[in-house]
Design an enzyme around this catalytic site. Structure first.
Site, PDB file in Angstrom:
ATOM      1  N   THR A 329       0.851  -1.190   0.000  1.00  0.00           N
ATOM      2  CA  THR A 329       0.000   0.000   0.000  1.00  0.00           C
ATOM      3  C   THR A 329       0.884   1.236   0.000  1.00  0.00           C
ATOM      4  OG1 THR A 329      -1.771   1.171   1.176  1.00  0.00           O
ATOM      5  CG2 THR A 329      -0.200  -0.022   2.532  1.00  0.00           C
ATOM      6  N   HIS A 381       2.634 -11.323  14.458  1.00  0.00           N
ATOM      7  CA  HIS A 381       3.699 -11.856  15.307  1.00  0.00           C
ATOM      8  C   HIS A 381       3.447 -13.311  15.703  1.00  0.00           C
ATOM      9  CE1 HIS A 381       7.326 -11.470  17.383  1.00  0.00           C
ATOM     10  NE2 HIS A 381       7.096 -10.399  18.132  1.00  0.00           N
TER      11      HIS A 381
END
Length: 410
Positions: A329, A381
């Site tokens: 993006t 994560h």
């Protein structure tokens, strides 16, 4: 008699909203005539007639939500020989994109006299603009933005003539000067964007790491090759293709960033479908460049240009938006200097690009002005360790700062 029902709309889409009926009871339809515009969570679709006949009834109203398989309308095939009403012969009206049709209605433009330049002769939003630009004063210059290729190879706002805004209509004010409010129902796409963004933050252990890249080499390369590249391939050489190539090279080195979680398993993708986030009417969309690792720089630039045009015209398809293993993006085209992009589930990583800005950096012990860009990588994560994420972003930086390595990478 034949029933018109809500068809299978695409991957994971189970319902739609009736945005607009293009025909009414008593109308004659031919095979392929658009009947109704359906608004889904990803894009708007037109449902076309599969048989010729006359519409006898419409079961659901505009604005209603419908599910796959539900009845929309009934067509009497025995009425196929009836003469089509005059309204059904309104020229290109039935061949216009939903966005173009809405613009034509707002500006009172007869689509029957507009020459279509889209696929199969469809009238696009730009065709409507072109049809009225020479004579109409209904378009006024504004500071609004639309999607256009830039020197950075992404889609960006550019100033151009847009529809003059209609003054907001106050909602039953009690006296002059009262503050007013307007309640507007969220579109399916905006509802989905809201749901998925919250979902991404609630279900993923999302973290963002940052770095910066010196854009000197890429900008110099583009300056040297821009004219010959445009002449040979018919498209400008931007920075987006470099970041696609650099990301793929880094994903090969760190495959966990090109994976997803399914239950208690990690699914590693050995293909590279790169989504390019694009600002479009109605909200952000992410068309996907499939098998981007097999594409050349010109092919990637052409794909990005085509997606930008389709987003502007409102002609992106569900297949354009399906899937994706990694997303890029570029908030820099809107002036963003730094941001933390949100994951695009079920993907586990997204790369954010930002504005190129001259900054003073140390070079050989001396302060030097260089064109710099901040890079941001958000990652899940749960399956991507901080070390991997940092090293991934460092590798992207290295490829961008020395783009010749992309050729060696192959």
């Amino acid at each position: 008699m034949s029933n018109i029902v809500v068809p299978v709309l695409g991957e994971s889409i189970v319902e739609a909203r009736i945005a607009k009926w293009l025909k009414k009871p008593g109308d004659h339809v031919e095979v392929g005539d658009p009947l109704v515009e359906l608004e889904t969570e990803k894009t708007n679709l037109e449902l076309s007639a599969e048989k010729r006949g006359v519409i006898t009834s419409i079961a659901r109203k505009e604005g209603e939500d419908v599910k796959i398989g539900e009845l929309l309308a009934v067509v009497d095939e025995n009425g196929a020989g009836a003469a089509p009403p005059a309204a059904a012969q309104s020229g290109n009206g039935s061949k216009a994109t939903p966005t173009a049709r809405r613009m034509a209605e707002d500006l009172e433009v007869d689509l029957g006299v507009v020459q279509g330049t889209g696929a199969a002769g469809r009238v696009t939003k730009q065709d409507v603009r072109n049809a009225i630009a020479p004579t109409s004063d209904k378009l006024a210059p504004t500071s609004g933005s639309t999607i256009a290729p830039t020197r950075e190879g992404q889609v960006a706002p550019t100033r151009e003539a847009k529809i003059a805004p209609t003054p907001a209509r106050p909602i039953a004010p009690t006296r002059s000067g009262d503050r007013t409010e307007e309640r507007v129902r969220m579109t399916k796409r905006r509802q989905t964007i809201a749901r998925r963004l919250v979902e991404a933050q609630q279900t993923a252990a999302m973290l963002t790491t940052f770095n910066e890249a010196d854009m000197t080499q890429i900008m110099a390369l583009r300056e040297r090759r821009k004219e010959s590249f445009k002449k040979e391939f018919g498209v400008g050489l931007g920075i987006a293709s470099f970041f696609v190539k650099a990301s793929i090279a880094a994903l090969r080195a760190f495959p966990a960033l090109n994976a997803e979680i399914q239950g208690d398993e990690i699914v590693y993708k050995h293909y590279f479908d790169v989504g390019m986030a694009v600002g479009a009417e109605g909200g952000l969309v992410v068309p996907v460049i499939r098998d981007a690792d097999r594409m050349t720089f010109p092919q990637i630039e052409l794909a990005i240009r085509d997606f930008a045009k389709k987003a502007q015209d409102g002609t992106l398809t569900l297949d354009d938006l399906r899937g994706g293993t990694f997303t890029i993006t570029n908030g820099g085209v809107f002036g963003s200097l730094l941001s933390t992009p949100i994951l695009n589930p079920p993907q586990v990583a997204i790369l954010g690009l930002h504005k190129i800005q001259d900054r003073v950096v140390p070079m050989n012990g001396q302060p030097t002005i260089r064109p710099m860009m901040y890079l941001a990588l958000s990652y899940d994560h749960r399956i991507v360790d901080g070390r991997e994420a940092v090293q991934f972003l460092v590798k992207v930086k290295e490829y961008i700062e020395d783009p010749a390595n992309l050729l060696l990478e192959g």
